[in-house]
Design an enzyme around this catalytic site. Structure first.
Site, PDB file in Angstrom:
ATOM      1  CB  SER A 119      -0.861   0.062   1.265  1.00 43.08           C
ATOM      2  OG  SER A 119      -1.696  -1.029   1.349  1.00 43.08           O
ATOM      3  CG  HIS A 140      -2.931  -1.324  -3.620  1.00 40.30           C
ATOM      4  ND1 HIS A 140      -3.483  -0.088  -3.396  1.00 40.30           N
ATOM      5  CD2 HIS A 140      -2.791  -1.900  -2.402  1.00 40.30           C
ATOM      6  CE1 HIS A 140      -3.659   0.077  -2.103  1.00 40.30           C
ATOM      7  NE2 HIS A 140      -3.252  -1.004  -1.479  1.00 40.30           N
ATOM      8  CD  GLU A 152      -4.868   2.347  -6.167  1.00 34.32           C
ATOM      9  OE1 GLU A 152      -5.409   3.442  -6.069  1.00 34.32           O
ATOM     10  OE2 GLU A 152      -3.969   1.985  -5.375  1.00 34.32           O
ATOM     11  CG  ASN A 190      -4.498   4.103   0.430  1.00 33.50           C
ATOM     12  OD1 ASN A 190      -5.677   4.123   0.803  1.00 33.50           O
ATOM     13  ND2 ASN A 190      -3.794   2.985   0.375  1.00 33.50           N
TER      14      ASN A 190
HETATM   15  P1  NAI Z   1      -1.419  -9.686   7.542  1.00 33.73           P
HETATM   16  O1  NAI Z   1      -0.550  -9.402   8.714  1.00 33.73           O
HETATM   17  O2  NAI Z   1      -2.845 -10.011   7.741  1.00 33.73           O
HETATM   18  O3  NAI Z   1      -0.783 -10.912   6.726  1.00 33.73           O
HETATM   19  C1  NAI Z   1       0.582 -11.021   6.398  1.00 33.73           C
HETATM   20  C2  NAI Z   1       0.900 -12.506   6.308  1.00 33.73           C
HETATM   21  O4  NAI Z   1       2.166 -12.665   5.701  1.00 33.73           O
HETATM   22  C3  NAI Z   1       0.960 -13.192   7.661  1.00 33.73           C
HETATM   23  O5  NAI Z   1       0.065 -14.291   7.667  1.00 33.73           O
HETATM   24  C4  NAI Z   1       2.419 -13.654   7.772  1.00 33.73           C
HETATM   25  O6  NAI Z   1       2.555 -14.897   8.440  1.00 33.73           O
HETATM   26  C5  NAI Z   1       2.807 -13.774   6.309  1.00 33.73           C
HETATM   27  N1  NAI Z   1       4.240 -13.668   6.048  1.00 33.73           N
HETATM   28  C6  NAI Z   1       5.157 -12.880   6.646  1.00 33.73           C
HETATM   29  N2  NAI Z   1       6.365 -13.059   6.104  1.00 33.73           N
HETATM   30  C7  NAI Z   1       6.231 -13.990   5.117  1.00 33.73           C
HETATM   31  C8  NAI Z   1       7.103 -14.599   4.193  1.00 33.73           C
HETATM   32  N3  NAI Z   1       8.400 -14.279   4.154  1.00 33.73           N
HETATM   33  N4  NAI Z   1       6.613 -15.518   3.329  1.00 33.73           N
HETATM   34  C9  NAI Z   1       5.308 -15.827   3.344  1.00 33.73           C
HETATM   35  N5  NAI Z   1       4.413 -15.285   4.223  1.00 33.73           N
HETATM   36  C10 NAI Z   1       4.878 -14.385   5.083  1.00 33.73           C
HETATM   37  O7  NAI Z   1      -1.212  -8.441   6.558  1.00 33.73           O
HETATM   38  P2  NAI Z   1      -2.219  -7.863   5.445  1.00 33.73           P
HETATM   39  O8  NAI Z   1      -3.122  -6.897   6.064  1.00 33.73           O
HETATM   40  O9  NAI Z   1      -2.779  -9.010   4.675  1.00 33.73           O
HETATM   41  O10 NAI Z   1      -1.209  -7.025   4.544  1.00 33.73           O
HETATM   42  C11 NAI Z   1      -0.322  -7.641   3.667  1.00 33.73           C
HETATM   43  C12 NAI Z   1       0.151  -6.628   2.621  1.00 33.73           C
HETATM   44  O11 NAI Z   1      -0.979  -6.101   1.927  1.00 33.73           O
HETATM   45  C13 NAI Z   1       0.899  -5.421   3.176  1.00 33.73           C
HETATM   46  O12 NAI Z   1       1.877  -5.055   2.253  1.00 33.73           O
HETATM   47  C14 NAI Z   1      -0.197  -4.360   3.257  1.00 33.73           C
HETATM   48  O13 NAI Z   1       0.320  -3.062   3.182  1.00 33.73           O
HETATM   49  C15 NAI Z   1      -0.997  -4.686   2.018  1.00 33.73           C
HETATM   50  N6  NAI Z   1      -2.385  -4.247   2.023  1.00 33.73           N
HETATM   51  C16 NAI Z   1      -3.168  -4.374   3.134  1.00 33.73           C
HETATM   52  C17 NAI Z   1      -4.490  -3.961   3.117  1.00 33.73           C
HETATM   53  C18 NAI Z   1      -5.371  -4.109   4.317  1.00 33.73           C
HETATM   54  O14 NAI Z   1      -6.429  -3.471   4.378  1.00 33.73           O
HETATM   55  N7  NAI Z   1      -5.014  -4.942   5.296  1.00 33.73           N
HETATM   56  C19 NAI Z   1      -5.100  -3.384   1.895  1.00 33.73           C
HETATM   57  C20 NAI Z   1      -4.219  -3.375   0.749  1.00 33.73           C
HETATM   58  C21 NAI Z   1      -2.902  -3.765   0.841  1.00 33.73           C
END
Ligand code: NAI
Length: 406
Positions: A119, A140, A152, A190
């Site tokens: 993001s 995105h 996006e 954003n």
């Molecule tokens: P989250 O914390 O829910 O999930 C991240 C996951 O990645 C965790 O399950 C973790 O165990 C796993 N992980 C960490 N390191 C890893 C690796 N080396 N290999 C494989 N898995 C690994 O985070 P979320 O919210 O899903 O965000 C993920 C990405 O998406 C971030 O870059 C965030 O900025 C982006 N994003 C998030 C949004 C939201 O509303 N939560 C919306 C749009 C983008």
């Protein structure tokens, strides 16, 4: 029939949602997590959602079973060897994301496209950190990924144009609407959405209106699904302020996007929104009650200002309201227009993509440019000039909207 395979790194909120979307659209999914139990939990959460969709009749039993059968756990890097596309949705840290991609490179097809769901990080910088900037594209999604229509698609400075086009095509194949953006802070949504929250906090801090009045004006007069303050509570006040600060800093601190001191005090007090049961509203009671008290200083509009906001509401609102409601609506809306215009001028995206992004990424009732043309850019410029004069602030002294309205 040849089946395409996508690798998804991270099975958290976003990764699991994206995996569900891909599996429901006929793609094989290789889901990679930090360990097997975490990956298994992610797959289980997707299967539960497929069950719910089947119970509601949105998926046939065969479609549900087919989607489940396409979800695989990628236990080793070589499991991703068939993937046409790898999407990472792991923690928002450049070093961790880059290392995750680098570890996989020897196992991947040489033509596999690398996509990031970041993001806030630069797609260009991540591509360089991976050592393969031409293969890396921003993809995105919005939360919840299975429901939100927008993706996006972001071209890094050195992304291969064919890879960017292919990512856009895949997103469309998965039922999404695509807005293309350049690699810039906050991409489109954003970035352009910032004044929705910031102006609401400024109106609140000035004592011109109460929390619930601001939200009601944007819902009832503006036609937005949620008011800015209740939406900030839902997003998380900490996440929302961090995004505000990061975009403001990265864009060179423009006055329009200056973070709100009131909002930062709310975060410092630990009132992080719904997840903390308190933010702008108190969620310990039902229905939630406004929780921010400010000294009331009613706004006194001149005749000309009253006339301006009434005309803006007449043309642009779903239902014009009281003077105060029209004021809140007109003030927040033109600041969004100004930000959209700034994004267009900076080459973040084209007008049509900005409109698409705001309609499908945050469910605005209209895109800012379409809305600006409906109201009349000259009228919007007059209102910005009136805001500049009455506030004495440079914040509203902006380049004419009429020049970029299209
Ligand atoms: P989250 O914390 O829910 O999930 C991240 C996951 O990645 C965790 O399950 C973790 O165990 C796993 N992980 C960490 N390191 C890893 C690796 N080396 N290999 C494989 N898995 C690994 O985070 P979320 O919210 O899903 O965000 C993920 C990405 O998406 C971030 O870059 C965030 O900025 C982006 N994003 C998030 C949004 C939201 O509303 N939560 C919306 C749009 C983008």
């Amino acid at each position: 029939m040849h089946t395409s395979t996508v690798g998804i790194l991270g099975g958290g909120t976003m990764g699991a949602g994206i995996a569900q979307v891909a599996a429901m659209h006929g793609w094989m999914v290789e889901l990679r997590e930090v360990d097997e139990p975490t990956a298994r939990r992610a797959v289980d959460s997707i299967v539960r959602r497929l069950d719910q969709l089947a119970e509601k009749g949105r998926l046939t039993p065969e479609e549900r079973d087919d989607a489940e059968s396409r979800l695989c756990l990628a236990r080793c890097p070589d499991c991703l060897g068939d993937c046409e596309l790898i999407i990472e949705a792991i923690v928002e840290r450049l070093d961790v994301k880059a290392a995750a991609f680098r570890e996989l490179l020897p196992s991947l097809r040489p033509d596999a496209i690398l996509a990031t769901n970041t993001s806030s990080l630069s797609v260009t910088t991540l591509g360089e950190a991976v050592g393969q900037p031409q293969r890396l594209v921003g993809m995105h999604f919005f939360n919840p990924a299975p429901l939100m229509k927008l993706v996006e698609v972001i071209a890094g400075e050195r992304s291969d144009a064919a890879a960017v086009d292919r990512v856009a095509q895949i997103a469309q194949q998965w039922g999404k609407v695509v807005a293309r953006a350049s690699d810039s802070p906050g991409f489109i949504v954003n970035h352009v959405a910032r004044p929705y929250y910031l102006e609401a906090f400024r109106i609140l801090e000035a004592g011109h209106a109460a929390v619930e009045e601001i939200d009601a004006a944007m819902r009832d007069v503006g036609g937005f699904r949620m008011g800015p303050l209740e939406l900030a509570d839902l997003i998380g006040m900490d996440i929302n302020t961090a995004a505000a600060r990061s975009v403001w800093e990265q864009l060179g601190r423009p006055a329009l996007l200056e973070p709100s001191a009131l909002q930062e005090r709310i975060v410092a007090a630990g009132h992080l929104g719904r997840k903390a049961k308190r933010g702008c509203y108190d969620y310990a009671v039902e229905p939630p009650a406004p929780a921010i008290e400010v000294e009331r200083r009613p706004i006194e509009l001149t005749g000309a200002e009253r006339d301006l906001v009434a005309r803006i509401a007449q043309r642009g609102a779903v239902k014009p309201g009281s003077d105060l409601q029209n004021y809140i609506f007109a003030r927040i809306l033109v600041c969004i227009f100004a930000q959209a215009a700034m994004a267009c001028r900076r080459g973040v995206a084209q007008r049509e993509d900005i409109d698409t992004a705001m309609r499908y990424g945050v469910n605005y009732p209209r895109g800012p440019f379409e809305w600006m043309r409906l109201i009349g850019p000259d009228l919007c410029d007059q209102w910005l000039a009136a805001l500049a004069a009455s506030s004495g602030s440079d914040r509203y002294r902006l380049a004419p909207l009429a020049e970029v309205a299209g």
